[in-house]
Design an enzyme around this catalytic site. Structure first.
Site, PDB file in Angstrom:
ATOM      1  CG  MET A  41       9.721  23.377   0.703  1.00  0.00           C
ATOM      2  SD  MET A  41       8.717  24.413  -0.359  1.00  0.00           S
ATOM      3  CE  MET A  41       7.617  25.174   0.827  1.00  0.00           C
ATOM      4  NE  ARG A  87      -6.500   0.154  11.055  1.00  0.00           N
ATOM      5  CZ  ARG A  87      -5.286  -0.038  10.544  1.00  0.00           C
ATOM      6  NH1 ARG A  87      -4.418   0.954  10.534  1.00  0.00           N
ATOM      7  NH2 ARG A  87      -4.930  -1.213  10.076  1.00  0.00           N
ATOM      8  CE1 TYR A 116      12.776  31.231   6.100  1.00  0.00           C
ATOM      9  CE2 TYR A 116      13.102  28.880   5.755  1.00  0.00           C
ATOM     10  CZ  TYR A 116      12.776  30.134   5.264  1.00  0.00           C
ATOM     11  OH  TYR A 116      12.462  30.282   3.948  1.00  0.00           O
ATOM     12  CE  LYS A 152      -0.341  -0.325   5.056  1.00  0.00           C
ATOM     13  NZ  LYS A 152      -1.195  -0.804   6.174  1.00  0.00           N
TER      14      LYS A 152
END
Ligand code: PLP
Length: 385
Positions: free
Chosen positions: A310, A140, A262, A41
């Site tokens: 990023m 679930r 940053y 998956k």
């Protein structure tokens, strides 16, 4: 990988299909009578299902699990017709016919899914295969113990359904000391006792390591195939399936007291050499690794300093000396000594999330000695054309 791809890409992802197949064989060797499936998956946990599943098929795997119908449809044409594809989520309302048309086996998780499958059986007037999932402690997917009673009592409930397996899923299998494992096993056995005699499947990767009681007829490993450690706190017996490398874009020397990145979350305490490396949170190098992660270079482990951007991270390469690293040098994001579990620990997550977050900017190379081919692609989507 073409020279152009290697030249242009900021970061390289090498997927070792041989290691994945070896890991599958290693898991299979732990089983006595059970068969070993592969969970592919989420694009084989981010590594490329269209490459991984055929390689596992060549290694002998015949049972493949995905989460969504579309994932199964994509694999259907990539695998020989005797590969069995299972969809863990089962049919979403209205999609049942697609399962029949493409010979995909649904996992039926709820009474409505069971009813819809039964309705299709009646409409087509033929036997249709399915797996039935029972919930044993995750709340679930799967029928609850209470929902199992009407199924048991109603002799029509499963009529026309060719029940391939009854399955359930373990919630804490990576921790062998957790009593929930045994409790789920008992609940599963009790559920099996209330259903028509059929084959059964319980274990994921970690469940295989809980021992033969948990193996039943089919095991469903995913993460361990891709090198993630199956047992918490124990040495990892699996082979790493990926190597992640990124290029140095720029280097600079900064003076003591210079803040970087940053938010100025790190400040050099002494004169330091900093490398800007072309991997960032858009490439799955999670932001939580700022001031925590490490990269490898020539046997050294170098700290990530400042926040993760990023597209870039900053690495303190002072320990290497002035000219060891330069523009274009490749550092190891994941490689010798830096496994996905170690990255995950630094990021406060699990290896699964590191793998499935990798993204599609890497220049990918697939190592496959078994068919002695090496192929690559710039983008995951490029592989599908
Ligand atoms: C994802 C999944 C698996 C595979 O689990 P791993 O921990 O990756 O081995 C097996 N069964 C079900 C139902 C799953 O959702």
């Amino acid at each position: 990988m073409s020279p152009r791809q290697a030249l242009h890409a900021g970061a390289l992802l090498t997927v070792d299909l041989d290691a994945i197949c070896d890991n599958w064989r290693k898991l299979r060797a732990r089983l006595a009578g059970a068969q070993c499936a592969a969970v592919v998956k989420a694009d084989a946990y981010g590594l490329g299902a269209l490459k991984v599943a055929p390689a596992l098929y060549r290694a002998g795997c015949r049972h493949f699990f995905v989460a969504h119908l579309d994932e199964a449809l994509e694999l259907r044409s990539a695998l020989p017709s005797d590969a069995i594809l299972y969809v863990l989520h089962g049919p979403l309302p209205g999609s049942e016919g697609e399962f029949v048309a493409h010979r995909i086996v649904p996992v039926l998780n709820s009474l409505p899914q069971l009813a819809a499958w039964r309705a299709l059986v009646r409409r087509l007037d033929r036997y249709l295969p399915a797996v039935l999932q029972v919930d044993t402690g995750m709340a679930r997917l799967g029928l609850s113990a209470r929902e199992l009673d009407p199924v048991r009592v109603d002799r029509e409930a499963l009529r026309g359904i060719e029940l391939r397996f009854v399955m359930s899923h373990l919630a804490s299998a990576e921790d062998p000391t957790n009593p929930l494992n045994r409790l789920q096993l008992e609940r599963f056995e009790s559920a099996l006792g209330r259903l028509p005699r059929t084959r059964a499947s319980l274990a994921n990767s970690s469940g295989i390591f809980l021992g033969p009681d948990y193996h039943f007829d089919l095991v469903r490993p995913g993460a361990a195939l891709y090198g993630v450690a199956p047992v918490a706190g124990e040495p990892n017996p699996m082979r790493p399936a990926i190597r992640l490398q990124a290029k140095v874009v720029q280097t600079r020397t900064i003076e003591a007291g210079t803040p970087v990145g940053y938010g100025h979350s790190w400040t050099a305490e002494k004169r330091s050499r900093i490398a800007t490396v072309a991997v960032g949170y858009a490439d799955g190098y999670l932001r939580s690794l700022g001031n925590r992660g490490h990269v490898g270079f020539d046997g050294a482990k170098l700290p990530v300093v400042g926040k993760v951007s990023m597209d870039t991270i900053l690495v303190d390469v002072t320990a290497l000396g002035e000219n060891a690293i330069h523009e274009g040098s490749l550092v190891d994001i994941s490689g010798p000594g830096i496994g996905v579990d170690e990255i995950a620990a630094g990021a406060g997550t699990i290896g699964y999330e590191i793998l499935t977050s990798l993204g599609n900017r890497y220049a990918r190379t697939y190592v496959d000695a078994e068919t002695s081919s090496e192929s690559s692609m710039r983008l995951r989507s490029g592989s599908r054309t």
